[in-house]
Design a protein around this motif. Structure first.
Motif, PDB file in Angstrom:
ATOM      1  N   VAL A  45       5.058  -1.012  -8.298  1.00  0.00           N
ATOM      2  CA  VAL A  45       4.434  -2.331  -8.315  1.00  0.00           C
ATOM      3  C   VAL A  45       4.378  -2.856  -9.749  1.00  0.00           C
ATOM      4  O   VAL A  45       4.674  -4.027 -10.013  1.00  0.00           O
ATOM      5  CB  VAL A  45       3.025  -2.282  -7.688  1.00  0.00           C
ATOM      6  CG1 VAL A  45       2.355  -3.643  -7.745  1.00  0.00           C
ATOM      7  CG2 VAL A  45       3.099  -1.793  -6.251  1.00  0.00           C
ATOM      8  N   GLU A  46       4.019  -1.981 -10.685  1.00  0.00           N
ATOM      9  CA  GLU A  46       3.948  -2.379 -12.087  1.00  0.00           C
ATOM     10  C   GLU A  46       5.314  -2.823 -12.604  1.00  0.00           C
ATOM     11  O   GLU A  46       5.427  -3.829 -13.310  1.00  0.00           O
ATOM     12  CB  GLU A  46       3.422  -1.212 -12.923  1.00  0.00           C
ATOM     13  CG  GLU A  46       3.231  -1.537 -14.388  1.00  0.00           C
ATOM     14  CD  GLU A  46       2.700  -0.351 -15.160  1.00  0.00           C
ATOM     15  OE1 GLU A  46       2.917  -0.335 -16.386  1.00  0.00           O
ATOM     16  OE2 GLU A  46       2.082   0.541 -14.559  1.00  0.00           O
ATOM     17  N   ALA A  55       8.803  -7.486 -14.220  1.00  0.00           N
ATOM     18  CA  ALA A  55      10.046  -8.255 -14.156  1.00  0.00           C
ATOM     19  C   ALA A  55       9.811  -9.727 -13.814  1.00  0.00           C
ATOM     20  O   ALA A  55      10.723 -10.543 -13.943  1.00  0.00           O
ATOM     21  CB  ALA A  55      10.983  -7.633 -13.127  1.00  0.00           C
ATOM     22  N   LEU A  56       8.594 -10.072 -13.397  1.00  0.00           N
ATOM     23  CA  LEU A  56       8.303 -11.457 -13.010  1.00  0.00           C
ATOM     24  C   LEU A  56       8.157 -12.351 -14.234  1.00  0.00           C
ATOM     25  O   LEU A  56       7.790 -11.898 -15.314  1.00  0.00           O
ATOM     26  CB  LEU A  56       7.007 -11.517 -12.199  1.00  0.00           C
ATOM     27  CG  LEU A  56       7.038 -10.891 -10.811  1.00  0.00           C
ATOM     28  CD1 LEU A  56       5.649 -10.949 -10.194  1.00  0.00           C
ATOM     29  CD2 LEU A  56       8.040 -11.594  -9.924  1.00  0.00           C
ATOM     30  N   GLY A 104       0.806  -1.215   0.000  1.00  0.00           N
ATOM     31  CA  GLY A 104       0.000   0.000   0.000  1.00  0.00           C
ATOM     32  C   GLY A 104       0.842   1.270   0.000  1.00  0.00           C
ATOM     33  O   GLY A 104       0.412   2.307  -0.503  1.00  0.00           O
ATOM     34  N   GLN A 105       2.036   1.187   0.547  1.00  0.00           N
ATOM     35  CA  GLN A 105       2.933   2.343   0.589  1.00  0.00           C
ATOM     36  C   GLN A 105       3.670   2.568  -0.729  1.00  0.00           C
ATOM     37  O   GLN A 105       4.175   3.651  -0.980  1.00  0.00           O
ATOM     38  CB  GLN A 105       3.950   2.180   1.726  1.00  0.00           C
ATOM     39  CG  GLN A 105       3.337   2.204   3.097  1.00  0.00           C
ATOM     40  CD  GLN A 105       4.341   1.839   4.175  1.00  0.00           C
ATOM     41  OE1 GLN A 105       5.518   1.622   3.898  1.00  0.00           O
ATOM     42  NE2 GLN A 105       3.872   1.767   5.421  1.00  0.00           N
TER      43      GLN A 105
END
Length: 167
Positions: free
Chosen positions: A106-107, A112-113, A99-100
């Motif tokens: 996050v994107e 990268a996954l 959330g922080q």
């Protein structure tokens, strides 16, 4: 699954050992005695495995703990399930950290996954939306039958309205 894998391995060894009965090997003597004893030993291992599978199936019928949940036997899951309290604390901490983060961070991390990791996250989100955040199908990436469907009573999780914080 592990027991099934072990039995399949033993059957493959048994099939390979049956090739020792072909013509070049004498039907009598030390080699023939070894082959007979080896095959008998493998058969004992296979039938012992089958017997343990039958015992596990019978215990699953008798003991409710063997049918699922955090109190089930470790042998059925090939290990212990984590403590729900500890898991909830770590999940809450991870949610706060996520959330922080900014959406771009996050994107970038998701980009990268590997594909299979992204699919696991999608499956996790689908499971959470049907099991924990009941009613928030907008967060799911597919459909899933809730485990509450297999219980006799009403679900124990409160329904969350759109935009409301989880309870």
């Amino acid at each position: 699954n592990a027991l099934d894998c072990w039995m399949s391995y033993c059957i493959m060894i048994l099939v390979a050992a049956s090739a020792l009965y072909l013509e070049p090997i004498n039907k009598e003597g030390v080699v023939a005695s070894f082959v007979d004893n080896f095959n008998t030993g493998i058969m004992v291992v296979i039938f012992s495995s089958i017997s343990s599978m039958i015992l596990m199936a019978l215990s699953a019928l008798v003991h409710r703990a063997a049918m699922g949940g955090s109190t089930e036997y470790a042998v059925f899951n090939l290990g212990r399930t984590p403590d729900p309290d500890l898991l909830a604390k770590k999940m809450k901490e991870m949610a706060e950290l996520l959330g922080q983060m900014e959406i771009q961070e996050v994107e970038k991390a998701f980009d990268a996954l590997a594909v299979f990791d992204t699919r696991r996250i999608m499956n996790f989100m689908t499971m959470m939306s049907s099991e924990v955040l009941v009613g928030r199908v907008d967060l799911a990436y597919g459909t899933r039958v809730s485990s509450a469907s297999f219980q006799g009573g009403p679900p124990k999780v409160k329904k969350i309205e759109d935009g409301a914080a989880p309870v």
